[in-house]
Design an enzyme around this catalytic site. Structure first.
Site: not given
Length: 358
Positions: A177-178, A181, A192, A201, A274, A279
């Site tokens: 996932h990271e 990005h 974002y 996300e 957020d 998210h």
């Protein structure tokens, strides 16, 4: 310790734990849990500023690629921060070196390698930037740090508090996932905030899940479609951070609160928190992908994954894209790849219709 910048030209530090979860812990946890959550939320201003400036300096420009490496080959470097907050830290394992006696080091090394292999073998992408970018990870960041993040240069992993969260290297899909990005930064530069941020996300969840499925050689029907399974300790009433198959059901815990993700547009969450719900509302496109993958069957990376990857690299995809435009682009790419009116195209269209986007 994450600077979730809201301006579309800023380059945020992407954290796996959403702020709404940390805020719940800060309100309802034990004194130690509250302290750690507040510490994570209240990052040192200088640290955030330095990371933000560095990220902006090295952030990729879309369509501009370094000269490709001669032959695609993973170049991994794993460091330890020794429970400090200095990056990258001390080098403890480099590419080709044998296993260490530190499970977090080896999990980070293997996770970076699995992500590199997935993108290369499935989509012929040479690392994050498609030009052989070395992959760097730092483990043992901070003291009982409850997060993992990508800062446009490297991966950083906390050890978790052991009370609510295990070490953050434990889940391959979190690593995937990271790092995704970073792929999104280079391929699409999705802003974002709001729906484009939720898509940012969601794309990371999609490919994080596919990286895990590819490593396990699971079909769409065999997969659990959970993000971060194994990350929550046994004391938490929950199975993961998010469920792509059933958004809103991943956890319901006295300390963490209830999973707030909506499963369709009828329950879209309007919030200024957020970065306008990046998210939270990502559950909607997550479910659309899962539905399409399950409908098509087989290995999800072969059809649904290919459609999403082609869409991410589509020059028609703009940084401020909304759900509907992204959905239409996935259908368009399904038509282009598999043929207009194909089963693949119909499955994608039906999935977006089910979640109320099309």
């Amino acid at each position: 310790m994450c600077n979730h910048a809201s301006h579309e030209r800023a380059h945020p530090i992407y954290c796996i734990l959403p702020p709404h979860m940390l805020k719940e812990i800060a309100k309802k946890g034990t004194p130690q849990q509250r302290s750690l959550a507040i510490e994570t939320l209240s990052a040192d201003h200088t640290f955030r500023q330095i990371r933000s400036v560095q990220a902006a300096m090295i952030a990729p420009r879309r369509g501009v690629h370094p000269k490709p490496a001669a032959a695609p080959s993973a170049q991994r470097s794993i460091y330890t921060a020794n429970n400090m907050e200095t990056l990258p830290g001390t080098l403890v394992r480099s590419e080709g070196a044998p296993k260490s006696d530190d499970v977090a080091v080896d999990e980070a090394y293997d996770g970076l390698g699995a992500t590199f292999d997935f993108y290369l073998k499935v989509f012929q992408r040479n690392s994050i930037d498609d030009a052989g970018m070395p992959l760097v990870g730092t483990v043992h960041y901070g003291v009982e740090y409850d997060n993992a993040f990508w800062n446009s240069q490297q991966m950083v992993f906390g050890d978790g508090d052991g009370s609510l969260f295990n070490r953050f290297t434990i889940a391959l899909d979190v690593i995937g996932h990271e790092l995704t990005h970073g792929v999104t930064e280079h391929a699409a530069a999705l802003a974002y905030s709001g729906q484009s941020g939720a898509l940012n996300e969601s794309v990371s969840d999609v490919f994080g899940a596919l990286i895990k499925q590819y490593a396990l050689q699971q079909t769409a029907s065999e997969a659990d479609w959970l993000i971060g399974a194994g990350l929550l300790t046994s004391s938490v009433n929950g199975v993961a951070l998010r469920s792509m198959k059933e958004p809103g059901t991943a956890y319901d815990d006295p300390v963490l609160g209830k999973d707030p993700q909506p499963a369709d547009m009828a329950h879209y969450v309007q919030t200024a928190q957020d970065n306008h719900g990046v998210h939270i509302n990502s559950g909607i496109p997550n479910r659309a992908f899962c539905l399409a993958a399950l409908d098509l069957g087989g290995y999800a990376w072969e059809k649904a994954g290919r459609i999403w990857y082609e869409t991410l690299n589509d020059t028609h995809l703009k940084p401020n894209v909304n759900f509907k435009t992204f959905a239409k682009l996935t259908v368009s790419n399904a038509d282009r790849i598999f043929g207009a009116g194909s089963a693949e195209s119909k499955a994608v269209s039906k999935a977006w219709d089910t979640v109320g986007v099309l």
